[in-house]
Design a protein around this motif. Structure first.
Motif, PDB file in Angstrom:
ATOM      1  N   GLN A 204      -4.294  -3.824  -9.110  1.00 50.88           N
ATOM      2  CA  GLN A 204      -4.049  -2.545  -8.451  1.00 50.88           C
ATOM      3  C   GLN A 204      -5.372  -1.841  -8.206  1.00 50.88           C
ATOM      4  OE1 GLN A 204      -0.721  -0.230  -9.884  1.00 50.88           O
ATOM      5  NE2 GLN A 204      -1.904   1.652  -9.703  1.00 50.88           N
TER       6      GLN A 204
ATOM      7  N   THR B 238      -3.096   0.357  -3.799  1.00 48.51           N
ATOM      8  CA  THR B 238      -2.742  -0.983  -3.363  1.00 48.51           C
ATOM      9  C   THR B 238      -2.274  -1.768  -4.579  1.00 48.51           C
ATOM     10  OG1 THR B 238      -4.422  -0.909  -1.630  1.00 48.51           O
ATOM     11  CG2 THR B 238      -3.565  -3.078  -2.215  1.00 48.51           C
ATOM     12  N   CYS B 239      -1.044  -2.288  -4.514  1.00 48.90           N
ATOM     13  CA  CYS B 239      -0.466  -3.099  -5.589  1.00 48.90           C
ATOM     14  C   CYS B 239      -0.361  -4.533  -5.089  1.00 48.90           C
ATOM     15  CB  CYS B 239       0.910  -2.578  -5.975  1.00 48.90           C
ATOM     16  SG  CYS B 239       0.916  -0.851  -6.493  1.00 48.90           S
ATOM     17  N   GLN B 240      -1.042  -5.446  -5.781  1.00 47.34           N
ATOM     18  CA  GLN B 240      -1.101  -6.840  -5.341  1.00 47.34           C
ATOM     19  C   GLN B 240      -0.644  -7.785  -6.445  1.00 47.34           C
ATOM     20  OE1 GLN B 240      -5.262  -7.381  -4.530  1.00 47.34           O
ATOM     21  NE2 GLN B 240      -5.298  -5.893  -2.875  1.00 47.34           N
TER      22      GLN B 240
ATOM     23  N   ASP C 179       0.830  -1.202   0.000  1.00 47.80           N
ATOM     24  CA  ASP C 179       0.000   0.000   0.000  1.00 47.80           C
ATOM     25  C   ASP C 179       0.864   1.250   0.000  1.00 47.80           C
ATOM     26  OD1 ASP C 179      -3.051  -0.631   0.458  1.00 47.80           O
ATOM     27  OD2 ASP C 179      -1.906  -2.145   1.557  1.00 47.80           O
ATOM     28  N   TRP C 180       0.415   2.231  -0.768  1.00 49.99           N
ATOM     29  CA  TRP C 180       1.121   3.493  -0.937  1.00 49.99           C
ATOM     30  C   TRP C 180       0.159   4.653  -0.711  1.00 49.99           C
ATOM     31  CZ3 TRP C 180       6.305   3.310  -1.916  1.00 49.99           C
ATOM     32  CH2 TRP C 180       6.814   2.070  -2.289  1.00 49.99           C
TER      33      TRP C 180
ATOM     34  N   ASN D 224      -6.702   1.966  -7.051  1.00 52.71           N
ATOM     35  CA  ASN D 224      -6.358   3.370  -6.824  1.00 52.71           C
ATOM     36  C   ASN D 224      -7.539   4.063  -6.179  1.00 52.71           C
ATOM     37  OD1 ASN D 224      -4.260   2.530  -8.452  1.00 52.71           O
ATOM     38  ND2 ASN D 224      -4.335   4.306  -9.800  1.00 52.71           N
TER      39      ASN D 224
ATOM     40  N   HIS E 190      -4.356   6.695  -2.188  1.00 55.64           N
ATOM     41  CA  HIS E 190      -4.023   5.446  -1.500  1.00 55.64           C
ATOM     42  C   HIS E 190      -4.106   4.357  -2.570  1.00 55.64           C
ATOM     43  CE1 HIS E 190      -5.110   2.219   1.748  1.00 55.64           C
ATOM     44  NE2 HIS E 190      -4.061   1.881   1.012  1.00 55.64           N
TER      45      HIS E 190
ATOM     46  N   GLU F 287       4.863   9.516  -3.100  1.00 57.62           N
ATOM     47  CA  GLU F 287       4.207   8.501  -2.289  1.00 57.62           C
ATOM     48  C   GLU F 287       5.174   7.868  -1.304  1.00 57.62           C
ATOM     49  OE1 GLU F 287       1.073   6.452  -5.290  1.00 57.62           O
ATOM     50  OE2 GLU F 287       3.197   6.277  -5.806  1.00 57.62           O
TER      51      GLU F 287
ATOM     52  N   ARG G 291       5.403   4.266   1.285  1.00 62.70           N
ATOM     53  CA  ARG G 291       4.808   2.972   1.607  1.00 62.70           C
ATOM     54  C   ARG G 291       4.065   3.091   2.925  1.00 62.70           C
ATOM     55  NH1 ARG G 291       5.571  -1.984  -0.246  1.00 62.70           N
ATOM     56  NH2 ARG G 291       7.497  -1.475  -1.355  1.00 62.70           N
TER      57      ARG G 291
ATOM     58  N   GLU H 275     -12.535   5.681  -7.011  1.00 59.40           N
ATOM     59  CA  GLU H 275     -11.781   4.441  -6.860  1.00 59.40           C
ATOM     60  C   GLU H 275     -11.797   3.691  -8.189  1.00 59.40           C
ATOM     61  OE1 GLU H 275     -12.286   0.289  -4.473  1.00 59.40           O
ATOM     62  OE2 GLU H 275     -12.296   2.113  -3.242  1.00 59.40           O
TER      63      GLU H 275
END
Length: 148
Positions: free
Chosen positions: A53, A40-42, A17-18, A55, A38, A144, A146, A66
């Motif tokens: 991802q 999230t990269c998965q 998460d960033w 956003n 915010h 950004e 982490r 989102e």
């Protein structure tokens, strides 16, 4: 097909998460918009997409947006084909990922993004260069950290 984390080790460093800020400027540097983010990269081990991802954006006036970006890995690139965009990302060196995408509703508009990740994997600096009919018309500056 290789594992995405093995084939794109710089991208793999972005997992997690960033949080940060986006600042949109015109070609003279005048601020057009600014908002919090915010991301999230998965890298899901199961499912149809080896990259996913999310956003999330929030403006000072309470507006929120989102977006989800599932990606596939082939030919040493990450490919996106969503309702909103077509795009691809590739690694330029040990710290940089380049992303290109175009909006499906505005095919004359596209952007290139440079994503830098720090050696400690805790900070990112990103720039978007927006083009319309081949001419730059704005930039987005992103900082950004982490989320721990």
């Amino acid at each position: 097909m290789s594992n995405i984390k093995e084939g794109m080790p710089v991208l793999a460093r972005h997992e997690g998460d960033w949080v940060g800020t986006y600042t949109l400027v015109d070609t003279t540097g005048k601020v057009i918009d600014s908002y919090e983010s915010h991301l999230t990269c998965q890298f899901p081990e199961n499912g149809p997409h080896p990259y996913y991802q999310i956003n999330r954006y929030t403006w000072a006036d309470g507006k929120k947006e989102e977006y989800e970006f599932p990606g596939i890995y082939k030919d040493n690139k990450l490919w996106f084909d969503t309702e909103r965009i077509d795009g691809k990302a590739w690694e330029a060196d040990d710290s940089i990922v380049i992303l290109w995408f175009a909006y499906k509703t505005n095919p004359e508009m596209s952007l290139y993004e440079m994503i830098y990740i720090s050696p400690d994997n805790n900070n990112r600096a990103r720039t978007w260069h927006w083009f319309k009919n081949g001419q730059i018309f704005q930039r987005t500056l992103i900082q950004e950290q982490r989320l721990k």
